[in-house]
Design an enzyme around this catalytic site. Structure first.
Site, mmCIF file in Angstrom:
data_model
loop_
_atom_site.group_PDB
_atom_site.id
_atom_site.type_symbol
_atom_site.label_atom_id
_atom_site.label_comp_id
_atom_site.label_asym_id
_atom_site.label_seq_id
_atom_site.Cartn_x
_atom_site.Cartn_y
_atom_site.Cartn_z
ATOM 1 N N TRP A 102 0.832 -1.213 0.000
ATOM 2 C CA TRP A 102 0.000 0.000 0.000
ATOM 3 C C TRP A 102 0.856 1.247 0.000
ATOM 4 C CZ3 TRP A 102 -4.184 -1.406 -1.938
ATOM 5 C CH2 TRP A 102 -4.796 -2.608 -1.577
ATOM 6 N N ASP A 169 -1.671 6.659 6.547
ATOM 7 C CA ASP A 169 -2.687 5.712 6.080
ATOM 8 C C ASP A 169 -2.959 4.748 7.223
ATOM 9 O OD1 ASP A 169 -4.189 3.701 4.965
ATOM 10 O OD2 ASP A 169 -2.812 3.273 3.309
ATOM 11 N N LYS A 193 -11.761 -2.077 6.591
ATOM 12 C CA LYS A 193 -10.954 -2.984 7.391
ATOM 13 C C LYS A 193 -11.414 -2.945 8.849
ATOM 14 C CE LYS A 193 -8.235 -3.687 3.746
ATOM 15 N NZ LYS A 193 -7.512 -2.535 3.261
#
Ligand SMILES: *Cc1c(COP(=O)(O)O)cnc(C)c1O
Length: 358
Positions: A102, A169, A193
């Site tokens: 990511w 993030d 998530k």
């Protein structure tokens, strides 16, 4: 129906009561005899949802009016582009720490927007640790980090002391533990998530870092436009935001961040202790950087994987197959996963060892 123990990496488990409340709102929202799916986002009832969904984030993060919260579409992946677009000056430099898939995707987008420097990386060891002690250039427009690396199963236990605006993030560990939110200029998280369903991304930003790029801004890409519109510049993802609100209210009602941090610590300790004790399994990342959210482990004898797979499936466990980049197993221990589910997995691992260890 027997209970399924859901270790999915994302979209991940949601509290049962949140699912029930969400289902009910699809039929009759707020006693309106209308579905939440078929009313205006500008109706009084929905405006209240949006207001509380925004204010609850600030409440859980314990920040004041210097921060704004918006919910946007496009996933966390759109934030990979929106962050540099809104914070990286045309002649400035952005600093990034590369801790996995990511983070790499975030770097790729930033490089398209402007000067981007990777100041630390764990790619040399296949992202199995968190880089530490790196130097942060004091002239950077911001530093971007990823607090939890969902695929490799590493997590920052501590955040760098940062002389420039810190951007994080937090998609896969938001509200899983206490963090000092005031140390961050911008926090974003795809909801699916650990804070809700897929479809909305939460962005919390300190107002004073915005509006400095000198760039002519596209409206939909401009945080200030969304802030000014109260996160309703265009039609927001109404249902995902509602389910996110219910999930945050569930967290608050059960004891908030202090409660969930203790629970998450207990779940992670239970599973990692078993991975370390059990002669059939081995963890994949540096012990001190292990994620409380995504525990990755391999089987010492991979030829026995089909036997293990059969056993956990019989125990009603779901979603522990590892990511294709890592292999083996990944058990995601998001907020809504109860301790009992981890105990079921640990029991299966013990039983497997009794049967198959030589
Ligand atoms: C899943 C994930 C993303 C991507 O989220 P999308 O909403 O699918 O764009 C980004 N960062 C992290 C840490 C993730 O776990």
């Amino acid at each position: 129906m027997s209970k399924v123990h859901n270790f999915s990496a994302g979209p991940g488990i949601l509290p049962q009561e949140v699912l029930q409340q969400s289902a009910a709102a699809c039929i009759d929202f707020d006693g309106l005899h209308l579905s939440l799916l078929e009313i205006s986002h500008r109706s009084k009832n929905y405006e209240k949802v949006m207001d509380v969904a925004r204010s609850t984030v600030k409440e859980l993060f314990e920040v004041g009016d210097e921060y704004e919260v918006v919910y946007l579409g496009g996933g966390a992946s759109l934030q990979f582009a929106m962050v540099p677009y809104n914070l990286l000056r045309e002649n400035g430099t952005a600093a990034y720490v590369n801790t996995g898939v990511w983070a790499s995707k975030a770097i790729k987008e930033a490089k398209i927007i402007g000067n981007t420097k990777v100041i630390a990386s764990s790619e040399d060891k296949k992202f199995t640790y968190i880089p530490k002690g790196f130097e942060i250039p004091s002239d950077a427009d911001y530093l971007h980090i990823t607090s939890n690396n969902t695929i490799y199963g590493t997590q920052m236990r501590e955040f760098p002391k940062c002389p420039v605006p810190l951007v994080c993030d937090m998609s896969s560990d938001i509200f899983s533990r206490k963090v000092n939110a005031k140390d961050f200029a911008l926090i974003y998280a795809g909801a699916q998530k650990n804070m809700g369903p897929a479809g909305s991304t939460m962005v919390m930003v300190k107002k004073d870092v915005l509006g400095k790029t000198g760039r002519k801004m596209l409206s939909m890409m401009d945080y200030q436009v969304h802030i000014k519109g109260g996160s309703m510049y265009n039609t927001p993802p109404v249902f995902p935001i509602y389910v996110t609100l219910l999930t945050l209210q569930w967290l608050k009602a059960n004891g908030g961040i202090a409660w969930i941090e203790e629970l998450n610590r207990a779940k992670a300790t239970l599973l990692y202790d078993e991975i370390d004790r059990n002669s059939c399994f081995v963890g994949t990342v540096a012990t001190e950087d292990r994620s409380w959210m995504n525990a990755c482990f391999l089987m010492n004898n991979p030829s026995l994987e089909p036997e293990f797979d059969k056993m956990w499936k019989e125990a009603n466990i779901s979603g522990i197959r590892g990511h294709r980049d890592v292999g083996g197993y990944r058990a995601s221990l998001y907020n809504a996963l109860p301790l009992e589910s981890v105990q079921v997995l640990v029991d299966v691992m013990k039983e497997f060892e009794c049967k198959y260890s030589s």
